[in-house]
Design an enzyme around this catalytic site. Structure first.
Site, mmCIF file in Angstrom:
data_model
loop_
_atom_site.group_PDB
_atom_site.id
_atom_site.type_symbol
_atom_site.label_atom_id
_atom_site.label_comp_id
_atom_site.label_asym_id
_atom_site.label_seq_id
_atom_site.Cartn_x
_atom_site.Cartn_y
_atom_site.Cartn_z
ATOM 1 N N GLU A 6 62.238 92.140 -26.847
ATOM 2 C CA GLU A 6 62.715 92.360 -28.051
ATOM 3 C C GLU A 6 64.123 91.770 -28.066
ATOM 4 O O GLU A 6 64.330 91.419 -29.552
ATOM 5 C CB GLU A 6 62.907 94.109 -28.081
ATOM 6 C CG GLU A 6 61.592 94.854 -28.190
ATOM 7 C CD GLU A 6 60.964 94.835 -26.592
ATOM 8 O OE1 GLU A 6 61.572 94.574 -25.646
ATOM 9 O OE2 GLU A 6 59.894 95.272 -26.343
ATOM 10 N N ASP A 56 56.989 89.684 -21.545
ATOM 11 C CA ASP A 56 57.497 91.237 -21.355
ATOM 12 C C ASP A 56 58.814 91.376 -21.824
ATOM 13 O O ASP A 56 59.802 90.480 -21.669
ATOM 14 C CB ASP A 56 57.142 91.758 -20.184
ATOM 15 C CG ASP A 56 56.840 93.238 -20.336
ATOM 16 O OD1 ASP A 56 57.054 93.846 -21.547
ATOM 17 O OD2 ASP A 56 56.480 93.752 -19.125
ATOM 18 N N ASP A 103 54.785 100.267 -24.548
ATOM 19 C CA ASP A 103 54.560 101.364 -23.609
ATOM 20 C C ASP A 103 54.330 102.699 -24.081
ATOM 21 O O ASP A 103 55.268 103.523 -24.552
ATOM 22 C CB ASP A 103 55.971 101.415 -22.734
ATOM 23 C CG ASP A 103 55.978 100.123 -21.702
ATOM 24 O OD1 ASP A 103 55.236 99.323 -21.751
ATOM 25 O OD2 ASP A 103 57.234 99.811 -21.244
#
Length: 687
Positions: A385, A382, A452
């Site tokens: 990035e 998760d 998200d």
């Protein structure tokens, strides 16, 4: 004076200000590099080295004052000024050409000096009627991206993969992990890298989209086979707070006789962020938990974040070894995240440096000791990035270079470290759920999800197009948070309708995963949890429809494994636009709200509230059977299909073996019911 140098199987163009090299790089493909200094073979990028072998490579030659190189379907010509033109070998048709923006411009390639390197631009001719796909995952809601400016910067719900597929019959990889953008204008296509060492791009020619994507996989890496456990249903929510909560959920699926392949342990299962281990109070016996899940046929996936709080046991070792991301302003780069014991207050948290091989080995050592030792080999990478503000991202200093120069690489190298670790354990089908990716991530078993996202029909419509562009970016395994992430009230009839439509869509996605932060939502802190998000959470009307789709997903698993083998072998994405298999059908290039799952299933999701029928384009070149009715339709037609709450329109290519899996589709499952009688509910919205 400029001069061409012809060598072995490539060509080079030299002026006092630039070196340009063109060389074969796989079948019907070339790599183009340009610099004002010395070409750098060590510059970061996605292309596999050594390059895949080419086919039908002709000897470079001078023809009419132009240098020419032929590699299979692709011919490259360079004029006396070093401007490149790419054509289809057999027909001579222009595929793409470099462009001098205006008369006194320096040329199609711009090398602009800046502190520590250069800023680069590459200009190409634009073409009327050209359709452009790929570039990863973006929120603009378009499949064809012609006319857009697309930032090449990673973010939550945005994945920058600088590969373009063109309807003109070429694919182009901008082989530069720098932050930048691509401008897909009516008059010019311009690629921009804000920092780097050289211009570097790769181009291939193909007579079909499948040929283009196959060449791209050859050049950047083929995905591993999908593990069989990953083809089923994934249950997740924000979040199961304890071992007991998670096991109780898996047991409830088993009691109901519902298929369940994976259950996910979300973030803050650790004591401190950066421990990469279970908190012993909430998760007292991970080995016993895994053993029980195994007995139920369920795989456990655990969340892994790249962040490290100062109190984590690993922090001093990572800091002292120089394995944390640095800040160009001095010290370590940090971002405020919630940590245990601080409520809604946040603490500055550092990031391990995934661009450093030593840091990747360190992280894998922790994952092996604290998870794999218990039998856990499925990881949810998760916030990879990494999750930074734009201002923080440009300040990052990695082992591989500045954030501006190499920041887009982080997620790929993060996944690479985990994949290498899993392969070291004998796992030949590594798979990690990731929130970010770059070119080549597919070779490390990256299963991208869309981040998200909002729980709305508008968001669902955006996801359909985003997923198809991911497919045309070389990532075969993609999924969404079914129902959207940020909210959604399980007691709201309108939201229940959205959830059912999204669940039906998710049944036909490459990965099927239910996840979200449902109402009542809590403040973002380490002890947070969301509302219920299991298939029985949405009432008595929704339940049999969801169960029917769970069972359908189980029946589709053999077909998905066939698609996995095809993706591994050829790079063909399981979920794809209609034009992938039917490029001769002009209408197929325009349809952006339907998709194919492999060559034989056509899916037309319901993308608006209250919609109970929709028009479906059936591509010419096949006959199609409507799964719910058995009606047979000719290709090239657009029937209106029923879309009741029980099913969405699905069509099967006539005679395809997967037809058997769709038998009875549309009839709700009545074998199971809620554990307790459902209260009287408001009816779902009707038109």
């Amino acid at each position: 004076m400029p001069a061409f140098h012809l060598y072995a199987d490539g060509l080079e163009f030299r002026t006092p200000h630039e070196i340009l090299r063109v060389e074969p790089w796989g079948p019907s493909a070339v790599r183009v590099r340009a610099t004002t200094g010395v070409l750098d073979d060590t510059a970061p990028g996605a292309l596999s080295t050594p390059p895949p072998a080419g086919t039908d490579i002709g000897k470079p030659a001078m023809v009419g004052g132009r240098a020419r190189l032929v590699n299979g379907r692709l011919t490259v010509e360079a004029d006396a000024g070093g401007r490149l033109r790419f054509t289809h070998t057999a027909t001579g048709r222009e595929l793409l050409a470099e462009k001098r923006p205006y008369a006194l411009h320096a040329g199609p390639r711009v090398h602009a000096p800046r502190p520590g390197g250069h800023r680069f631009e590459q200009h190409f001719t634009a073409y009327d009627g050209e359709r452009l796909h790929g570039l990863g995952q973006h929120l603009h809601g378009r499949l064809d991206q012609k006319g857009l400016v697309v930032d090449l910067v990673q973010g939550n719900a945005v994945t920058a993969i600088p590969f373009l597929h063109s309807s003109r019959g070429y694919g182009l990889l901008w082989n530069n992990p720098a932050m930048g953008r691509v401008e897909l204008g009516a008059d010019t296509t311009r690629w921009v890298a804000e920092a780097g060492r050289q211009i570097d791009y790769w181009i291939t020619a193909g007579d079909t989209p499948a040929e283009i994507m196959s060449a791209y996989a050859d050049a950047t890496g083929h995905p591993p086979l999908l593990p069989e456990w990953a083809a089923g249903f994934w249950q997740s929510r924000l979040r199961y707070r304890t071992q007991r909560e998670l096991l109780d959920t898996a047991r409830a699926y088993a009691r109901r006789g519902l298929p369940l392949s994976v259950i996910v342990c979300d973030f803050f299962h650790w004591t401190r962020m950066g421990d990469w281990s279970f908190d012993p109070d909430d998760w007292p016996d991970p080995a016993a938990m895994v053993e029980e899940l195994d007995s139920l046929g369920v795989r456990l996936a655990v969340s892994v974040w790249p962040t490290v709080e100062p109190d984590a046991t690993a922090y001093p070792q990572l800091r002292d070894a120089g394995l944390l991301v640095r800040d160009s302003r001095g010290g370590l780069l940090t971002h405020p995240w919630p940590v245990r014991g601080h409520g809604t207050d946040r603490r500055p948290t550092a990031y391990y440096d995934a661009t450093d091989p030593a840091a990747r080995r360190f992280l894998w050592g922790r994952l092996r000791a604290h998870y794999a030792a218990h039998g856990i080999t499925a990881f949810w990478l998760d916030a990879c990035e990494p999750d930074l503000s734009p201002e923080e991202a440009v300040r990052a200093v990695y082992a591989a270079g500045s954030g501006t120069e190499v920041g887009n690489l982080y997620a790929t190298l993060h996944a690479q470290g985990v994949a290498e670790g899993l392969r070291g354990l004998g796992e030949d089908r590594p798979l990690s759920l990731v929130r970010s990716a770059w070119a080549g991530s597919q070779r490390h078993g990256a299963a991208l999800w869309s981040g998200d996202i909002a729980p709305t029909f508008a968001s669902l419509r955006t996801q359909v197009r985003a997923g198809l562009n991911v497919a045309m970016s070389g990532i075969p395994w993609w999924n969404t948070d079914i129902g959207g992430f940020a909210g959604g009230d399980p007691e709201d009839p309108e939201y229940r309708e959205l959830l059912v439509c999204w669940f039906q869509y998710g049944t036909f996605c490459p990965i099927m995963r239910l996840h979200g932060d449902r109402q009542p939502r809590q403040p973002f802190e380490a002890s947070m949890t969301g509302g219920p998000n299991e298939v029985w959470s949405y009432g008595a009307q929704a339940y049999p429809v969801l169960v029917a789709h769970l069972r359908l997903r189980e029946r589709l698993r053999p077909y998905l494994m066939e698609l996995s083998a095809a993706a591994h072998r050829t790079g063909a994405p399981p979920m794809r636009p209609l034009f992938f298999d039917f490029p001769a059908d002009e209408r197929a290039w325009e349809v952006d709200d339907q998709f194919l799952l492999g060559p034989d299933l056509l899916v037309a999701p319901v993308l608006a509230a209250g919609r109970r029928q929709r028009t479906v384009h059936l591509p010419a070149g096949a006959r199609w059977v409507e799964a719910a009715t058995g009606a047979v339709h000719d290709g090239g037609t657009a029937p209106t299909a029923a879309a009741p709450l029980e099913h969405l329109p699905v069509f099967v290519r006539q005679g395809a073996p997967v037809t058997a899996a769709l038998t009875g589709y549309g009839a709700p499952d009545t074998a199971d019911g809620p554990l307790s009688p459902a209260p009287e509910e408001a009816p779902w919205p009707r038109p």
